[in-house]
Write an enzyme that holds these catalytic residues in place. Structure first.
Site, short mmCIF file in Angstrom:
data_model
loop_
_atom_site.label_atom_id
_atom_site.label_comp_id
_atom_site.label_asym_id
_atom_site.label_seq_id
_atom_site.Cartn_x
_atom_site.Cartn_y
_atom_site.Cartn_z
N SER A 39 -71.74 -12.65 -144.10
CA SER A 39 -71.06 -11.59 -143.35
C SER A 39 -69.77 -12.07 -142.72
CB SER A 39 -71.99 -11.05 -142.25
OG SER A 39 -72.28 -12.07 -141.31
N ASP A 87 -84.68 -16.91 -132.79
CA ASP A 87 -83.56 -17.87 -132.86
C ASP A 87 -82.84 -17.94 -131.51
OD1 ASP A 87 -82.10 -19.82 -134.12
OD2 ASP A 87 -80.70 -18.44 -135.07
#
Length: 442
Positions: free
Chosen positions: A179, A290
């Site tokens: 991305s 995360d």
């Protein structure tokens, strides 16, 4: 990467401040540090036409960074903030850093209105300032030549100045494997946002596309002041994009690099913000998976922290987007059970939270190893040093909460929820953590 051969322009009428910054940058290897004592002289150097001048100057030099003092002004009352705005409007690729004094009384709205990419609060340590400058210059700016699309690509990536629906692309904030993240302006309200768009062939990969749709689904469910806000979604030439809140700040890893050891009160405030954010997403049944310094953004103007990046987050009944036993996360913050291939849980998030706060408080992760297996062994068998053994002026309650509780090896020995962590952090607050005047610590 930051190029020391590219000129940096310092705009300030404070000779002492100019001398300090010029000396700092030159010692760090920057060869061309230009100075301007008024906005109009800065305009001249940057090649920006000014009504105060009789002739239009030649084209601008290849200045990559403007460092502006809000106190700089000319006879017409033009300020450093107005200079920042003018430069960003004329040259969106130029990085702008604004020097802020706490006594200036500049509002958050004025800071945001300046268009500056970063804010540095005075006074500062010279070596930390140089690191901050390099960090800012290393943020990538896109140009049309930065992407080489294959002939078979079904869509193209937008470049600076392009429109994506009602959004005008102003800058690039970063690139990943799948991305690109842009700084954009919504033409409907003229507000700034961040846009995440799958890049190139990634948009054709079914699993990547499904994961991205899943990320959008998760973000759209969360509304909390310490979590980045979802704004919009759309399609660009067949590919999905996500629009979210634009955060004018730096991640916590950059904060540690630029400021060094943080005072206890700052660590406590950040720990509170992260715990509040994580508590909210857990209440929604979402596991982040995360938690780390890089995924937490510090906003200098408000001292607030926002949790970001839900790219691998998980709902209670997720789509099968990863293989059973596949390890997902960042190893230096990862719970020992995740190393063993077990599924992520609220307890593993709490462990990662503890590892992140430990790193924030001590300037080092709980464990550092040369190999993945050695790191697994440390997380599974060893306890990190007590926080007060590294930060002697910190309350011993930090070790009790972060090391003994959040970083407990067994999931069932950790706090049952972030609400419990917050109640424990309040014990530190009640002990009257001292505040430093300038936010620094000896």
């Amino acid at each position: 990467m930051a190029d020391p051969d590219s000129p940096v322009l310092l705009a300030s009428g404070d000779k002492s401040l100019c001398d300090t910054i010029c000396s700092c940058l030159r010692e760090d290897g920057f060869k061309k540090v230009l100075t301007a004592s008024t906005p109009v002289s800065a305009h001249r150097i940057m090649g920006i036409p000014s009504e105060l001048e009789d002739t239009q100057p030649d084209g601008p030099p290849e200045v990559e960074l403007l460092i502006a003092d809000p106190h700089i002004e000319d006879d017409d009352g033009n300020s450093g903030i107005a200079l920042c705005r003018t430069v960003k409007e004329a040259y969106p690729h130029v990085r702008v850093m604004l020097l802020v004094r706490k006594e200036d009384g500049i509002s958050e709205g004025q800071l945001l209105d300046s268009g500056a990419d970063d804010f540095v609060f005075l006074p500062f340590k010279p070596e930390e300032f140089a690191l901050r400058v390099r960090t800012l210059l290393c943020r990538q700016v896109l140009s049309a030549g930065d992407f080489k699309e294959s002939e078979n690509s079904p869509r193209k990536i937008p470049f600076i100045g392009d429109r994506v629906g009602q959004y005008l692309v102003l800058d690039s904030l970063g690139m990943g494997k799948t991305s690109v993240i842009y700084k954009v302006m919504d033409k409907r309200d003229n507000n700034l946002y961040a846009m995440k768009l799958l890049s190139g062939a990634a948009g054709n990969q079914d699993e990547v596309q499904r994961r991205f749709e899943y990320e959008i689904e998760i973000m759209s469910q969360i509304d909390h002041p310490n979590v980045i806000k979802f704004h919009d979604r759309g399609i660009y030439r067949g590919g999905t994009f996500l629009v979210m809140e634009y955060l004018n700040g730096i991640d916590l890893e950059e904060l540690l690099i630029s400021r060094g050891r943080l005072p206890e009160k700052t660590v406590l405030s950040i720990a509170f913000d992260l715990a509040c954010a994580l508590s909210q997403i857990h209440d929604k049944g979402i596991i982040h998976r995360d938690i780390k310094l890089k995924n937490s953004i510090f906003i200098p103007s408000t001292k607030q922290v926002k949790l970001c990046d839900f790219g691998i987050a998980q709902l209670p009944n997720p789509l099968e987007l990863t293989q059973e036993g596949m390890i997902v996360g960042t190893p230096i913050y990862m719970a020992p059970e995740i190393f063993g291939g077990k599924k992520a849980s609220f307890a593993s998030d709490i462990y990662s939270y503890g590892a992140t706060v430990y790193h924030l408080a001590t300037n080092t992760p709980p464990f550092v190893a040369e190999s993945y297996n050695n790191l697994y062994e440390l997380h599974s068998l060893k306890a990190p040093p007590p926080i007060e053994s590294i930060r002697s002026n910190f309350s011993p309650l930090w070790t009790e909460i972060i090391v003994a509780k959040c970083l407990a090896k067994a999931p069932d020995k950790r706090p049952s929820s972030l609400a419990q962590v917050l109640s424990m952090l309040l014990r530190i607050q009640r002990n009257d953590v001292p505040t430093t005047v300038d936010g620094t610590e000896s």
